[in-house]
Design a protein around this motif. Structure first.
Motif, PDB file in Angstrom:
ATOM      1  N   SER A   1       1.083  -0.648  -0.056  1.00  0.00           N
ATOM      2  CA  SER A   1      -0.262  -0.232  -0.011  1.00  0.00           C
ATOM      3  C   SER A   1       0.848   0.812  -0.207  1.00  0.00           C
TER       4      SER A   1
ATOM      5  N   GLY B   1       2.513   2.009  -3.520  1.00  0.00           N
ATOM      6  CA  GLY B   1       1.132   1.683  -4.391  1.00  0.00           C
ATOM      7  C   GLY B   1       0.713   3.598  -4.244  1.00  0.00           C
ATOM      8  N   MET B   2       1.431   3.589  -3.584  1.00  0.00           N
ATOM      9  CA  MET B   2       0.276   5.371  -2.715  1.00  0.00           C
ATOM     10  C   MET B   2       2.360   5.980  -3.036  1.00  0.00           C
TER      11      MET B   2
ATOM     12  N   TRP C   1       1.956   6.251  -6.548  1.00  0.00           N
ATOM     13  CA  TRP C   1       0.956   6.753  -7.910  1.00  0.00           C
ATOM     14  C   TRP C   1       1.189   8.855  -7.819  1.00  0.00           C
TER      15      TRP C   1
ATOM     16  N   THR D   1       3.285   8.932 -10.371  1.00  0.00           N
ATOM     17  CA  THR D   1       2.808   9.082 -11.985  1.00  0.00           C
ATOM     18  C   THR D   1       2.032  10.948 -12.017  1.00  0.00           C
ATOM     19  N   HIS D   2       1.400  11.447 -11.005  1.00  0.00           N
ATOM     20  CA  HIS D   2       1.235  12.717 -10.913  1.00  0.00           C
ATOM     21  C   HIS D   2       1.224  13.062  -9.982  1.00  0.00           C
TER      22      HIS D   2
ATOM     23  N   LEU E   1      -8.490  12.682 -10.722  1.00  0.00           N
ATOM     24  CA  LEU E   1      -7.926  12.777  -9.402  1.00  0.00           C
ATOM     25  C   LEU E   1      -8.313  12.282  -7.993  1.00  0.00           C
TER      26      LEU E   1
ATOM     27  N   GLN F   1      -9.661   9.640  -7.498  1.00  0.00           N
ATOM     28  CA  GLN F   1      -8.901   8.383  -7.239  1.00  0.00           C
ATOM     29  C   GLN F   1      -7.980   8.564  -5.688  1.00  0.00           C
ATOM     30  N   LEU F   2      -8.007   9.839  -5.227  1.00  0.00           N
ATOM     31  CA  LEU F   2      -7.819   9.992  -3.998  1.00  0.00           C
ATOM     32  C   LEU F   2      -9.153   9.474  -2.753  1.00  0.00           C
TER      33      LEU F   2
ATOM     34  N   ASN G   1      -8.769   5.671  -2.759  1.00  0.00           N
ATOM     35  CA  ASN G   1      -7.432   5.534  -1.442  1.00  0.00           C
ATOM     36  C   ASN G   1      -7.527   5.421  -0.249  1.00  0.00           C
TER      37      ASN G   1
END
Length: 299
Positions: free
Chosen positions: A85, A88-89, A92, A95-96, A105, A108-109, A112
């Motif tokens: 996790s 993964g954070m 992310w 990526t952004h 976005l 998505q947050l 998450n």
């Protein structure tokens, strides 16, 4: 002979050359090799004890019987999932990075955040002693999401701050997970060693099955290196009583690989006077010699 080996032997008729006297010679070689392979397979798990690490279980085959024990507990996978996790954070954020939040976005947050909150609640299933680090990682990750939402964008400084903060916490999770695995490995191995007795234990082989090429200093490999007094190294040439089985997920496949390993070592000792010679490409040294002629290094 086990079905896995029988299937591989059946492929020998397809090897080149396909026809003619050289094809007959080649088949003769494989027939002799397979005969030795069959004899070796008959001894594995009987006269020769074998430990196989397959998925989460350690299997022992000895004196014609088999038993196994789970050595990678559920808690190991839970700690690993928490570490994922965090990674993964991080992915992310990478990526952004430097992007202003739009509705996609933000959604998505928010998603998450919900997953992290649910994961936080799921930590109650872990023993109390193992909850602190994963709880800190999940709580802090939630905090970073709130800061990003408040800032209205994925600021580069926040990405770098999270990266710096996350690494030591992931390593704490790794430390806890590997202790679980090694403790269980040691308990099972030590018990079976006493049951077998030292005279039989001296002949034991270990096969470590994995879905990926062997990682340098992988935990189970390090453990058995020490238990068997092996010298760790990189690549098949370093393997003696411990063998890594890449992309093999069944016991028959592990036994097939080990039998080939033993036959190759025996043949290598008789032909070259060095048991590990056939554990590297037979063409390796002559390839180096020729490449030094046509593509010399340093030019």
């Amino acid at each position: 002979m086990n079905p896995y080996t029988a299937q591989r032997i059946a492929l020998a008729d397809t090897y080149l050359p396909a026809a003619g006297p050289l094809a007959t010679t080649n088949r003769g070689f494989h027939e002799c090799y397979n005969h030795l392979l069959g004899e070796t397979l008959d001894r594995l798990g009987h006269a020769i004890p074998v430990l196989v690490m397959l998925h989460d279980d350690l299997h022992l085959s000895a004196a014609g019987s088999r038993q196994y024990v789970q050595v990678v507990p559920e808690h190991y996978h839970q700690l690993k999932a928490v570490a994922h996790s965090g990674f993964g954070m991080q992915l992310w954020l990478m990526t952004h990075r430097a992007k202003v939040l739009n509705e996609t976005l933000r959604s998505q947050l928010q998603a998450n955040s919900e997953v992290l909150r649910q994961s936080r609640a799921a930590l109650d299933c872990l023993p109390i002693a193992e909850r602190a680090t994963p709880a800190t990682l999940l709580d802090t990750s939630l905090g970073f999401i709130h800061r990003i939402m408040a800032a209205g964008g994925v600021e580069t400084e926040l990405v770098e701050e999270y990266s710096t903060w996350m690494a030591p916490h992931v390593m704490k999770l790794a430390r806890a997970a590997v202790r679980l695995e090694i403790d269980a490995l040691h308990e099972a191995t030590d018990r079976w060693r006493r049951e077998l007795g030292e005279s039989m234990w001296r002949d034991v082989y270990v096969v470590l099955c994995g879905t990926h090429q062997p990682r340098y200093r992988q935990a189970a490999s390090q453990y058995f290196d020490r238990v068997l007094g092996e010298h760790p190294g990189i690549g098949a040439e370093s393997e003696d009583r411990i063998v890594f089985a890449e992309n093999i997920d069944e016991l028959d496949g592990a036994f097939d690989l080990l039998a080939r390993h033993i036959v190759d070592q025996q043949a290598s000792t008789m032909i070259f006077g060095y048991r590990g010679r056939l554990q590297k490409d037979l063409l390796a040294d002559v390839a180096t010699e020729y490449l030094d002629q046509i593509l010399p290094t340093g030019e």
